[in-house]
Structure formats: structure tokens, C-alpha cells
Design an enzyme around this catalytic site. Structure first.
Site, PDB file in Angstrom:
ATOM      1  NE  ARG A 193      47.287  42.099  35.418  1.00  0.00           N
ATOM      2  CZ  ARG A 193      45.617  41.913  35.098  1.00  0.00           C
ATOM      3  NH1 ARG A 193      44.737  41.214  35.341  1.00  0.00           N
ATOM      4  NH2 ARG A 193      45.132  43.191  33.580  1.00  0.00           N
TER       5      ARG A 193
ATOM      6  CD  GLU B  39      48.181  35.062  33.869  1.00  0.00           C
ATOM      7  OE1 GLU B  39      46.838  35.380  32.880  1.00  0.00           O
ATOM      8  OE2 GLU B  39      47.445  35.515  35.215  1.00  0.00           O
TER       9      GLU B  39
ATOM     10  CG  HIS C 283      43.592  36.019  33.491  1.00  0.00           C
ATOM     11  ND1 HIS C 283      44.709  36.596  33.996  1.00  0.00           N
ATOM     12  CD2 HIS C 283      43.222  36.988  34.003  1.00  0.00           C
ATOM     13  CE1 HIS C 283      45.101  37.919  33.693  1.00  0.00           C
ATOM     14  NE2 HIS C 283      43.573  38.737  33.844  1.00  0.00           N
TER      15      HIS C 283
HETATM   16  C1  DGY Z   1      41.335  42.813  33.034  1.00  0.00           C
HETATM   17  O1  DGY Z   1      40.771  43.626  32.596  1.00  0.00           O
HETATM   18  O2  DGY Z   1      42.712  43.640  33.133  1.00  0.00           O
HETATM   19  C2  DGY Z   1      41.443  41.353  33.224  1.00  0.00           C
HETATM   20  O3  DGY Z   1      42.661  40.703  34.304  1.00  0.00           O
HETATM   21  C3  DGY Z   1      41.102  40.445  32.022  1.00  0.00           C
HETATM   22  O4  DGY Z   1      42.652  40.899  31.618  1.00  0.00           O
END
Ligand code: DGY
Length: 327
Positions: free
Chosen positions: A237, A266, A285
């Protein structure tokens, strides 16, 4: 009577059909911008919600007194205030496992692209700058045989370790709250304190979840501990890395480069220096973004929602304690 649910995302038609067989579904694009009066009518009888990318905050929760299950189409659940949901007796379901390999593949792609400068030289070729055999100014760094430092040895960390150890003959170091016996046994992984891992690794890969204790875990001091030849890869993250500190470290070549799939904000703002630095690979992402895996995630989330609504199933439930608070 079928339980009322809200779907706040798009899912494949066959999965929507399955939801419709077992629930009374209302489909919305987003909760944002819905007037309060309509929200009230929408939420008052809702027992379940499924989707991703929305903050389901106290305002929505207050208007949904019958809500029992929230099913996120993601493995990460940092969009949610879990203790708040637990206190209200709401089960939070997520989608682990189905995206592990796809995300690990993407992290490896970032490592390879950053080390071999793939996006940078790709751009050079497109701009017609390839006029003679490539010289040292376009050379990259090897990945195989190097030290791979993984922050967070959970499911995705383990899958990255497997690729590094088995496919690329890398030495595996990791930093995590607990010992991962499988990583140590299968991949000879060594658990190290953070500072030591940062100082030793050639590639530092973030696979941690975002929590209060991982926020800005990597800032100027930590970047300063890394080798000037090392690369930082973030598939976890964005807020785990202090982005301003990273930009400065990349500009000053404190580290060699970075591969990023996630950002503090984002979509990453168009004027972010990250987008013009040559030593950064930037992805939008897409860790889990393949046709196969996004389908599997949506299916998992639908299964999770239906099972929890029908039987309070705890499979893939983030907060089993919620059941003790359920009325
Ligand atoms: C998750 O599944 O957490 C991925 O980062 C997609 O948001």
C-alpha cells in the site's frame, strides 16, 4: 423473503445472476453524491454490501441498522474501520489466496523492469534513440543471485520468496512480526530486524498491509540505510512509504531506483515527480488486475457474502468477533 443487498461495483454477469438468485440486489456505481433522503431509503433494510474502493463510513453504517455482512472484492481492507464494524456486529469478508500468485508475478515484474530499466529503454527505443549497439549508459543490474529483502512474509511475501529463491537463485531475507517457518524451511529465508534488512538487501519489496504501525515505515532514515545500488519495490500500500522522502532519495540517487504499483494518493497525481523520474517504474495499482484473477476475486466475494448471510460463515472473515456483537 430474500435479503436486501447493495452491489457497489461491476461484477461479471454470471456472478450478478447468482447474487440475484439468492438476494434482492440493488446495483449502484457509488455511494458518493446520493442525497441523504435517497440513502435512507436505499439502506434502511440492507443486510449485505459487496464491492470495492468505497469508504463505508459511520454515516452509511448509521443508515443501515440491519447490515450484517460487508464483502470487499479485495484482500486489503484498509478502507474499513474494522473495530467499528465489529462493535456493530457486522462481518467483514475479504478475498485472500485467489490473488496471491498474480500479485507476486506483478511484484517480480516491477523488480525486473526497475533493475533492467525496461520502461526507460523502451521509451528510448520508441523515441528513435536506438541508433547503435547499446552501451553502458543503458545497462541495468542483475536480479538473479542477489539478496531479496521482503517486508511482510504473508501469503504474497511467500509467493515472492518462492519466485526469487526457486527461479532466480536469490538469497531471501525478510522482516515480519512473526517467524514464517515455511519460508525458512523451503526458501532458507532469514528473518532480520528492519534496519539490517535494509542495509543488506539489493531489492526491498514491500508486501505489508497498511496499518497504524506500517504507515510511513519507510522514510528518509530507512532509505538512507539502503545500498545506493538497491531498488525499492512497493506492491503493498502506498502510505507505507513516505512518498516525499522516496522522491528525494530517487532524485539524489540515494537508492538506484523504484518500482511502484501503489501510491499515497491514487490515482497518482499527474504532476507527481514520480512520473518523470527515469529511475522509477510506475504501474496503476494492477497487482491483481488480470481477467482470471479479478473474476476469481469477484466470485470469492460473492461466495463470501452469500455464505455469511446464510450461515454466518467465518471463511475469509476478517473479524469473527463481530458475531458476538450481532443482535
Ligand atoms: C487488494 O485486493 O487489496 C488489491 O490491492 C486490490 O485492491
Amino acid at each position: 423473503m430474500l435479503p436486501k443487498i447493495i452491489l457497489y461495483d461491476e461484477i461479471p454477469a454470471d456472478l450478478l445472476e447468482r447474487l440475484e438468485q439468492h438476494t434482492d440486489v440493488t446495483v449502484i456505481d457509488t455511494f458518493k453524491g446520493i442525497p441523504d433522503t435517497e440513502l435512507h431509503a436505499l439502506l434502511s433494510a440492507t443486510e449485505g454490501m459487496i464491492g470495492v474502493g468505497e469508504t463505508i463510513g459511520p454515516k452509511i453504517l448509521d443508515l443501515a441498522p440491519r447490515l450484517r455482512v460487508l464483502s470487499t472484492i479485495s484482500v486489503g481492507y484498509d478502507y474499513f474501520d474494522v473495530p467499528e464494524l465489529t462493535g456493530r456486529g457486522i462481518q467483514l469478508m475479504h478475498t485472500p489466496n485467489v490473488l496471491t500468485d498474480t500479485t507476486a508475478d506483478m511484484i517480480f515484474m516491477l523488480m525486473l523492469c526497475a533493475a533492467r530499466r525496461a520502461t526507460e529503454v523502451h521509451e528510448n527505443v520508441r523515441q528513435g534513440k536506438w541508433r547503435e549497439a547499446v552501451g553502458a549508459e543503458w545497462f541495468g543490474s542483475d536480479v538473479h543471485g542477489k539478496k531479496l529483502g521482503i517486508l511482510g512474509m504473508g501469503r504474497i511475501g511467500l509467493a515472492v520468496a518462492k519466485r526469487g529463491y526457486g527461479g532466480f537463485n536469490m538469497e531471501i531475507l525478510y522482516y515480519g512480526r512473526s517467524v514464517n517457518e515455511q519460508a525458512e524451511k523451503d526458501f532458507q529465508a532469514k528473518r532480520l530486524p528492519l534496519d539490517q534488512l535494509l542495509a543488506e538487501a539489493d531489492f526491498v519489496c514491500v508486501t505489508l498491509p497498511l496499518t497504524d504501525s506500517t504507515k510511513k515505515l519507510i522514510s528518509s532514515r530507512e532509505l538512507g540505510l539502503m545500498k545506493p545500488t538497491a531498488f525499492l519495490i512497493n506492491g503493498g500500500r502506498g502510505p507505507i512509504i513516505d512518498e516525499a522522502a522516496l522522491i528525494e532519495a530517487l532524485q539524489k540517487r540515494v537508492i538506484s531506483g523504484a518500482g511502484l504499483d501503489v501510491y499515497e494518493k491514487e490515482p497518482v497525481p499527474a504532476d507527481s515527480p514520480l512520473l518523470s523520474l527515469p529511475n522509477v517504474v510506475t504501474l496503476p495499482h494492477i497487482g491483481s488486475a488480470t481477467h482470471e484473477t479479478r473474476y476469481a476475486m469477484a466470485k470469492c466475494a460473492v461466495d463470501n457474502l452469500l455464505a455469511a448471510l446464510a450461515s454466518q460463515s467465518l471463511v475469509n472473515c476478517v473479524n469473527p468477533e463481530a458475531l458476538q456483537h450481532a443482535s
